[in-house]
Write a protein that holds these residues in place. Structure first.
Motif, short mmCIF file in Angstrom:
data_model
loop_
_atom_site.label_atom_id
_atom_site.label_comp_id
_atom_site.label_asym_id
_atom_site.label_seq_id
_atom_site.Cartn_x
_atom_site.Cartn_y
_atom_site.Cartn_z
N ARG A 111 46.13 74.53 27.89
CA ARG A 111 44.72 74.70 27.51
C ARG A 111 44.48 76.09 26.91
O ARG A 111 43.75 76.23 25.92
N GLN A 115 43.14 76.92 23.14
CA GLN A 115 41.92 77.71 22.98
C GLN A 115 42.14 78.90 22.06
O GLN A 115 41.29 79.20 21.21
N ARG A 119 40.40 79.45 18.49
CA ARG A 119 39.60 80.65 18.27
C ARG A 119 40.02 81.38 17.00
O ARG A 119 39.19 81.94 16.28
#
Length: 227
Positions: A111, A115, A119
């Motif tokens: 995860r 992420q 981003r």
């Protein structure tokens, strides 16, 4: 005219001589050259405290090449059937939390990587290519292996020392005794002995396992049925 050895050198020399006396030999009969070697004249445990945990592994170093069956017979001769299960519960106490930490860390690292990629705008999990997905899974497997190995290394170290510990007067040292001796000899830093090779091994194992697992999960998945 030369200076005589100091008192500190004498126990070391005595300990070395005891270690050299620890030898294995086969039966004296020439017709029994295939017999299992046996221990002769073990060194007194009080003379060398560090020899308390140098059991089968140290003794086997002085033996001719032995296969698994011969080593198993040697252990049974010396310790009985129970010798084959020495360190069983410490192994369970190591492997269970290690696997639990590994799978928990795998989900966390996966995860976190997705992420970071989202981003930066590099990729997202929903639109990523198959190569990117496999790369993220492999990276998460490496990081998970390192995480699990780092956290559980003290348990694995004590478990390994317990499995190769040499019985003293027929009694195998307990978990607590092995841990206390380790801390007395090397301090808290000793609990991280061998952590880098273990992290490398766990990372390679985890990467191979999880990539195979994810591959089989993809090819075995049933197609979605539309109403």
């Amino acid at each position: 005219a030369g200076a005589s050895p100091g008192p500190i050198q004498q126990p070391v020399a005595a300990c070395s001589s005891h270690q050299q006396q620890r030898t294995y030999s086969s039966s004296s009969s020439s017709s029994s050259h295939h017999s299992i070697p046996r221990l002769q004249a073990p060194a007194p445990a009080a003379a060398c405290p560090k020899q308390l945990h140098r059991g089968v592994a140290t003794a086997a170093a002085g033996l001719p090449h032995m296969n698994g069956v011969q080593m198993a017979r040697l252990i049974v001769q010396q310790e009985g059937i129970g010798g084959l299960y020495r360190g069983f519960w410490p192994s369970v106490a190591t492997f269970v939390p290690s696997n639990a930490i590994w799978w928990g860390a795998y989900g966390f690292w996966q995860r976190l990587i997705w992420q970071q990629l989202a981003r930066t705008g590099s990729s997202s999990q929903s639109t990523a290519s198959m190569g990117a997905i496999v790369g993220v899974q492999a990276a998460a497997g490496v990081l998970s292996g390192c995480t699990a190995a780092l956290i559980t290394n003290p348990l694995d170290l004590v478990k390994t020392r317990l499995q190769v510990a040499e019985p003293v007067n027929g009694v195998v040292p307990r978990w607590g005794a092995v841990l206390r001796e380790l801390l007395a000899e090397e301090g808290p830093r000793g609990l991280l002995r061998g952590v880098v090779p273990r992290m490398a091994s766990s990372a390679m194992w985890g990467t191979c396992m999880v990539t195979t697992y994810e591959f089989l999960k993809r090819i075995c998945a049933l197609p979605e049925v539309t109403a």
